[in-house]
Design a protein around this motif. Structure first.
Motif, PDB file in Angstrom:
ATOM      1  N   GLU A   1      30.201   5.946 -32.363  1.00  0.00           N
ATOM      2  CA  GLU A   1      31.428   5.175 -32.178  1.00  0.00           C
ATOM      3  C   GLU A   1      31.332   4.415 -30.858  1.00  0.00           C
ATOM      4  N   PHE A   2      31.399   3.096 -30.928  1.00  0.00           N
ATOM      5  CA  PHE A   2      31.474   2.277 -29.719  1.00  0.00           C
ATOM      6  C   PHE A   2      32.953   2.026 -29.457  1.00  0.00           C
ATOM      7  N   LEU A   3      33.443   2.507 -28.326  1.00  0.00           N
ATOM      8  CA  LEU A   3      34.883   2.541 -28.084  1.00  0.00           C
ATOM      9  C   LEU A   3      35.386   1.544 -27.044  1.00  0.00           C
ATOM     10  N   ALA A   4      34.515   1.097 -26.149  1.00  0.00           N
ATOM     11  CA  ALA A   4      34.934   0.150 -25.107  1.00  0.00           C
ATOM     12  C   ALA A   4      33.698  -0.609 -24.635  1.00  0.00           C
ATOM     13  N   PRO A   5      33.885  -1.845 -24.169  1.00  0.00           N
ATOM     14  CA  PRO A   5      32.735  -2.629 -23.712  1.00  0.00           C
ATOM     15  C   PRO A   5      32.146  -2.092 -22.409  1.00  0.00           C
ATOM     16  N   VAL A   6      30.844  -2.333 -22.254  1.00  0.00           N
ATOM     17  CA  VAL A   6      30.117  -1.991 -21.028  1.00  0.00           C
ATOM     18  C   VAL A   6      29.527  -3.291 -20.498  1.00  0.00           C
ATOM     19  N   TYR A   7      29.647  -3.482 -19.184  1.00  0.00           N
ATOM     20  CA  TYR A   7      29.168  -4.709 -18.542  1.00  0.00           C
ATOM     21  C   TYR A   7      28.149  -4.386 -17.459  1.00  0.00           C
ATOM     22  N   ALA A   8      27.315  -5.372 -17.133  1.00  0.00           N
ATOM     23  CA  ALA A   8      26.406  -5.232 -16.000  1.00  0.00           C
ATOM     24  C   ALA A   8      27.248  -4.889 -14.771  1.00  0.00           C
ATOM     25  N   GLY A   9      26.796  -3.916 -13.998  1.00  0.00           N
ATOM     26  CA  GLY A   9      27.524  -3.473 -12.821  1.00  0.00           C
ATOM     27  C   GLY A   9      28.324  -2.203 -13.047  1.00  0.00           C
ATOM     28  N   ASP A  10      28.600  -1.871 -14.310  1.00  0.00           N
ATOM     29  CA  ASP A  10      29.312  -0.624 -14.610  1.00  0.00           C
ATOM     30  C   ASP A  10      28.396   0.571 -14.359  1.00  0.00           C
ATOM     31  N   TYR A  11      28.967   1.647 -13.865  1.00  0.00           N
ATOM     32  CA  TYR A  11      28.258   2.922 -13.767  1.00  0.00           C
ATOM     33  C   TYR A  11      28.650   3.748 -14.979  1.00  0.00           C
ATOM     34  N   ILE A  12      27.643   4.210 -15.695  1.00  0.00           N
ATOM     35  CA  ILE A  12      27.862   4.973 -16.924  1.00  0.00           C
ATOM     36  C   ILE A  12      27.339   6.392 -16.727  1.00  0.00           C
ATOM     37  N   GLU A  13      28.148   7.332 -17.164  1.00  0.00           N
ATOM     38  CA  GLU A  13      27.773   8.740 -17.146  1.00  0.00           C
ATOM     39  C   GLU A  13      27.622   9.176 -18.599  1.00  0.00           C
ATOM     40  N   ALA A  14      26.409   9.535 -18.982  1.00  0.00           N
ATOM     41  CA  ALA A  14      26.139   9.979 -20.352  1.00  0.00           C
ATOM     42  C   ALA A  14      25.911  11.486 -20.338  1.00  0.00           C
ATOM     43  N   THR A  15      26.643  12.196 -21.188  1.00  0.00           N
ATOM     44  CA  THR A  15      26.527  13.649 -21.255  1.00  0.00           C
ATOM     45  C   THR A  15      26.230  14.070 -22.685  1.00  0.00           C
ATOM     46  N   GLY A  16      25.704  15.268 -22.817  1.00  0.00           N
ATOM     47  CA  GLY A  16      25.452  15.812 -24.139  1.00  0.00           C
ATOM     48  C   GLY A  16      25.329  17.312 -24.072  1.00  0.00           C
ATOM     49  N   HIS A  17      25.503  17.917 -25.222  1.00  0.00           N
ATOM     50  CA  HIS A  17      25.312  19.359 -25.325  1.00  0.00           C
ATOM     51  C   HIS A  17      24.886  19.712 -26.744  1.00  0.00           C
ATOM     52  N   ILE A  18      24.220  20.842 -26.850  1.00  0.00           N
ATOM     53  CA  ILE A  18      23.773  21.343 -28.146  1.00  0.00           C
ATOM     54  C   ILE A  18      24.951  22.069 -28.790  1.00  0.00           C
ATOM     55  N   VAL A  19      25.264  21.701 -30.023  1.00  0.00           N
ATOM     56  CA  VAL A  19      26.388  22.328 -30.712  1.00  0.00           C
ATOM     57  C   VAL A  19      25.943  23.305 -31.801  1.00  0.00           C
ATOM     58  N   HIS A  20      24.693  23.191 -32.239  1.00  0.00           N
ATOM     59  CA  HIS A  20      24.185  24.124 -33.257  1.00  0.00           C
ATOM     60  C   HIS A  20      22.666  24.189 -33.150  1.00  0.00           C
ATOM     61  N   VAL A  21      22.139  25.405 -33.281  1.00  0.00           N
ATOM     62  CA  VAL A  21      20.689  25.615 -33.258  1.00  0.00           C
ATOM     63  C   VAL A  21      20.259  26.191 -34.595  1.00  0.00           C
ATOM     64  N   GLY A  22      19.360  25.478 -35.274  1.00  0.00           N
ATOM     65  CA  GLY A  22      18.755  25.983 -36.508  1.00  0.00           C
ATOM     66  C   GLY A  22      17.353  26.480 -36.217  1.00  0.00           C
ATOM     67  N   ASN A  23      16.546  26.685 -37.253  1.00  0.00           N
ATOM     68  CA  ASN A  23      15.158  27.135 -37.062  1.00  0.00           C
ATOM     69  C   ASN A  23      14.373  26.170 -36.185  1.00  0.00           C
ATOM     70  N   SER A  24      14.473  24.887 -36.513  1.00  0.00           N
ATOM     71  CA  SER A  24      13.788  23.877 -35.705  1.00  0.00           C
ATOM     72  C   SER A  24      14.721  22.722 -35.335  1.00  0.00           C
ATOM     73  N   SER A  25      15.887  22.668 -35.962  1.00  0.00           N
ATOM     74  CA  SER A  25      16.823  21.574 -35.683  1.00  0.00           C
ATOM     75  C   SER A  25      17.795  21.952 -34.570  1.00  0.00           C
ATOM     76  N   ARG A  26      18.228  20.929 -33.852  1.00  0.00           N
ATOM     77  CA  ARG A  26      19.208  21.078 -32.777  1.00  0.00           C
ATOM     78  C   ARG A  26      20.246  19.986 -32.974  1.00  0.00           C
ATOM     79  N   LYS A  27      21.450  20.364 -33.359  1.00  0.00           N
ATOM     80  CA  LYS A  27      22.561  19.409 -33.532  1.00  0.00           C
ATOM     81  C   LYS A  27      23.189  19.196 -32.156  1.00  0.00           C
ATOM     82  N   MET A  28      23.419  17.943 -31.785  1.00  0.00           N
ATOM     83  CA  MET A  28      23.935  17.609 -30.461  1.00  0.00           C
ATOM     84  C   MET A  28      25.116  16.660 -30.547  1.00  0.00           C
ATOM     85  N   ALA A  29      25.953  16.712 -29.516  1.00  0.00           N
ATOM     86  CA  ALA A  29      27.082  15.789 -29.377  1.00  0.00           C
ATOM     87  C   ALA A  29      26.948  15.095 -28.021  1.00  0.00           C
ATOM     88  N   PHE A  30      27.276  13.796 -27.997  1.00  0.00           N
ATOM     89  CA  PHE A  30      27.112  12.971 -26.801  1.00  0.00           C
ATOM     90  C   PHE A  30      28.382  12.181 -26.501  1.00  0.00           C
TER      91      PHE A  30
END
Length: 134
Positions: A57-86
């Motif tokens: 989901e793109f929710l708001a515009p980003v412009y040159a000069g903006d500082y962006i903080e990107a975060t993520g975490h693992i929400v589910h661990v399978g045998n080899s898969s890792r579901k993540m949210a960002f």
């Protein structure tokens, strides 16, 4: 899951892809890819592979000069898969009305993008396999 990762950086002129110094949304996905890589290294000791995004989901515009903080975490661990949210938030924005080099720390970060996706770490690459790590 307790594993979390964060990257904060300034969008530069080289990130501006459209008129008005607008940054391409794909730049946020690249940041999420870097966050996912860190999460996999912390969790499994291997970079793994990003398989797919299942929501973006793109929710708001980003412009040159903006500082962006990107975060993520693992929400589910399978045998080899890792579901993540960002989530990516704008935390500082240029303030051209106050001067060419002026910028404002935003009183409330602006969520600019959210996504979820799946990464895979092959079993033979999982060095930690449930051990306490990093």
């Amino acid at each position: 899951m307790s594993e979390k990762a964060m990257i904060r950086l300034r969008m530069g002129q080289n990130d501006a892809h459209y008129a008005g110094n607008l940054v391409d949304g794909a730049r946020m996905l690249a940041l999420f890819g870097d966050v996912a890589t860190e999460l996999l290294i912390r969790h499994d000791g291997d970079e793994g592979l990003f398989v797919a995004y299942d929501a973006v989901e793109f929710l708001a515009p980003v412009y040159a000069g903006d500082y962006i903080e990107a975060t993520g975490h693992i929400v589910h661990v399978g045998n080899s898969s890792r579901k993540m949210a960002f989530e990516a938030r704008k935390v500082i924005a240029p303030a051209p009305h106050a001067g060419v080099t002026a910028a404002d720390v935003l009183p409330q970060p602006i969520v600019v993008c959210r996504a979820s996706g799946t990464c895979v770490v092959p079993k033979d690459k999982q060095r930690f396999r449930g051990e306490a790590n990093g």
